[in-house]
Design a protein around this motif. Structure first.
Motif, short mmCIF file in Angstrom:
data_model
loop_
_atom_site.label_atom_id
_atom_site.label_comp_id
_atom_site.label_asym_id
_atom_site.label_seq_id
_atom_site.Cartn_x
_atom_site.Cartn_y
_atom_site.Cartn_z
N VAL A 1 11.60 -1.71 3.36
CA VAL A 1 11.98 -2.51 4.04
C VAL A 1 13.02 -3.47 3.35
O VAL A 1 12.40 -4.06 1.99
N GLN A 2 14.46 -4.55 4.43
CA GLN A 2 14.82 -4.79 3.38
C GLN A 2 14.21 -6.12 3.77
O GLN A 2 13.69 -6.71 4.65
N ALA A 3 14.56 -7.37 2.03
CA ALA A 3 14.08 -8.51 2.33
C ALA A 3 14.14 -9.23 3.73
O ALA A 3 15.16 -9.41 4.43
N GLY A 4 12.89 -9.80 4.49
CA GLY A 4 13.13 -10.09 5.98
C GLY A 4 12.64 -9.82 6.73
O GLY A 4 12.72 -10.35 7.87
N GLY A 5 12.93 -8.67 6.73
CA GLY A 5 11.65 -7.22 7.51
C GLY A 5 10.69 -7.78 7.68
O GLY A 5 10.15 -8.62 7.28
N SER A 6 10.21 -7.06 8.64
CA SER A 6 8.75 -7.55 9.13
C SER A 6 7.93 -5.21 8.57
O SER A 6 9.06 -4.69 9.46
N LEU A 7 7.13 -5.43 8.85
CA LEU A 7 6.09 -4.27 8.78
C LEU A 7 4.71 -4.70 9.57
O LEU A 7 4.56 -5.71 9.74
N THR A 8 4.13 -3.44 10.22
CA THR A 8 2.54 -2.76 11.09
C THR A 8 2.15 -2.45 9.89
O THR A 8 2.77 -0.94 9.90
N LEU A 9 1.20 -2.68 9.12
CA LEU A 9 0.10 -1.37 8.52
C LEU A 9 -1.26 -1.14 9.67
O LEU A 9 -0.87 -2.17 10.68
N SER A 10 -1.34 -0.10 9.94
CA SER A 10 -2.39 0.38 10.99
C SER A 10 -3.81 1.08 9.63
O SER A 10 -2.84 1.26 8.49
N CYS A 11 -4.68 0.33 10.19
CA CYS A 11 -5.65 1.59 9.36
C CYS A 11 -6.65 1.83 10.67
O CYS A 11 -7.40 1.41 11.12
N ALA A 12 -6.65 2.68 10.56
CA ALA A 12 -8.23 3.42 11.36
C ALA A 12 -9.04 4.07 10.59
O ALA A 12 -9.57 4.91 9.64
N LEU A 13 -10.48 3.68 11.60
CA LEU A 13 -11.83 3.24 10.90
C LEU A 13 -12.11 4.76 10.89
O LEU A 13 -12.19 5.06 12.64
N SER A 14 -13.14 6.08 10.34
CA SER A 14 -13.71 6.65 11.11
C SER A 14 -14.74 7.42 10.35
O SER A 14 -14.95 6.62 9.15
N GLY A 15 -15.66 7.97 11.01
CA GLY A 15 -17.12 7.79 10.54
C GLY A 15 -18.62 8.02 11.15
O GLY A 15 -18.70 6.77 11.84
N LEU B 1 9.11 -10.77 4.88
CA LEU B 1 9.24 -10.15 3.72
C LEU B 1 9.81 -10.48 2.89
O LEU B 1 11.44 -10.91 2.15
N LYS B 2 9.02 -10.11 1.40
CA LYS B 2 9.67 -10.46 0.00
C LYS B 2 9.38 -9.58 -0.79
O LYS B 2 8.39 -8.62 -0.69
N GLY C 1 -4.36 4.07 0.82
CA GLY C 1 -3.07 3.62 0.73
C GLY C 1 -2.19 3.68 0.85
O GLY C 1 -1.50 4.76 1.38
N THR C 2 -1.06 2.87 1.50
CA THR C 2 0.29 2.97 1.77
C THR C 2 1.50 2.73 1.29
O THR C 2 0.64 0.98 0.96
N GLN C 3 2.18 2.65 0.61
CA GLN C 3 3.24 2.39 0.23
C GLN C 3 4.62 0.60 0.98
O GLN C 3 4.81 1.38 1.74
N VAL C 4 4.15 -0.06 0.11
CA VAL C 4 5.49 -0.81 0.67
C VAL C 4 6.34 -1.80 0.19
O VAL C 4 6.28 -1.69 -0.65
N THR C 5 8.00 -0.73 0.15
CA THR C 5 8.80 -1.66 -0.59
C THR C 5 9.93 -2.95 -0.08
O THR C 5 10.29 -1.96 1.03
N VAL C 6 9.55 -3.67 -0.86
CA VAL C 6 10.89 -4.43 -0.54
C VAL C 6 12.09 -4.75 -0.51
O VAL C 6 12.23 -4.78 -2.43
N SER C 7 13.45 -4.37 -0.20
CA SER C 7 14.02 -4.52 -1.23
C SER C 7 15.03 -5.81 -0.77
O SER C 7 14.82 -6.11 -0.30
N SER C 8 16.02 -6.17 -1.77
CA SER C 8 16.72 -7.25 -2.01
C SER C 8 17.61 -7.62 -1.64
O SER C 8 18.54 -6.04 -1.01
#
Length: 123
Positions: free
Chosen positions: A12-26, A86-87, A116-123
């Motif tokens: 994502v570019q700096a200033g953008g937004s993301l939504t991460l999700s985490c699914a629980l089971s078991g 995002l920064k 885990g999930t990778q979040v990369t923010v470009s400037s």
């Protein structure tokens, strides 16, 4: 067996937004808290946010207050982490974790972890 699966990361570019999700089971595990942590290259794992499964009360690290929002769905099987403004320094692997305890924010107080999930923010 308890499983946690994160999704939603990306570039994502700096200033953008993301939504991460985490699914629980078991089974055979009573989740009381769901937390999000992040780890940047060469740095220690850092607490980001947590939410209590019973009343949805939330806790945030000072470094993310105002930009990160943690939430859960009504079925109590999925946790979300919304990230705004995002920064580049937000670049990290974001992991969710489940704890049988309440009010916890240290990684060793969590019992189960996603990969885990990778979040990369470009400037």
């Amino acid at each position: 067996q308890v499983q946690l699966v994160e999704s939603g990361g990306g570039l994502v570019q700096a200033g953008g937004s993301l939504t991460l999700s985490c699914a629980l089971s078991g089974r055979a595990f009573r989740t009381r808290m769901m937390g999000w942590f992040r780890q940047a290259p060469g740095k220690e794992r850092e607490f980001v946010a947590a939410i209590a499964w019973s009343d949805a009360s939330t806790t945030y690290a000072d470094s993310v207050k105002g930009r990160f929002t943690i939430s859960k769905d009504n079925t109590r099987t999925t946790s979300y982490l919304q990230i705004h403004s995002l920064k580049p320094e937000d670049t990290a692997v974001y992991s969710c974790a489940a704890s049988s305890r309440v009010g916890v924010s240290r990684w060793h107080e969590y019992d189960y972890w996603g990969q885990g999930t990778q979040v990369t923010v470009s400037s």
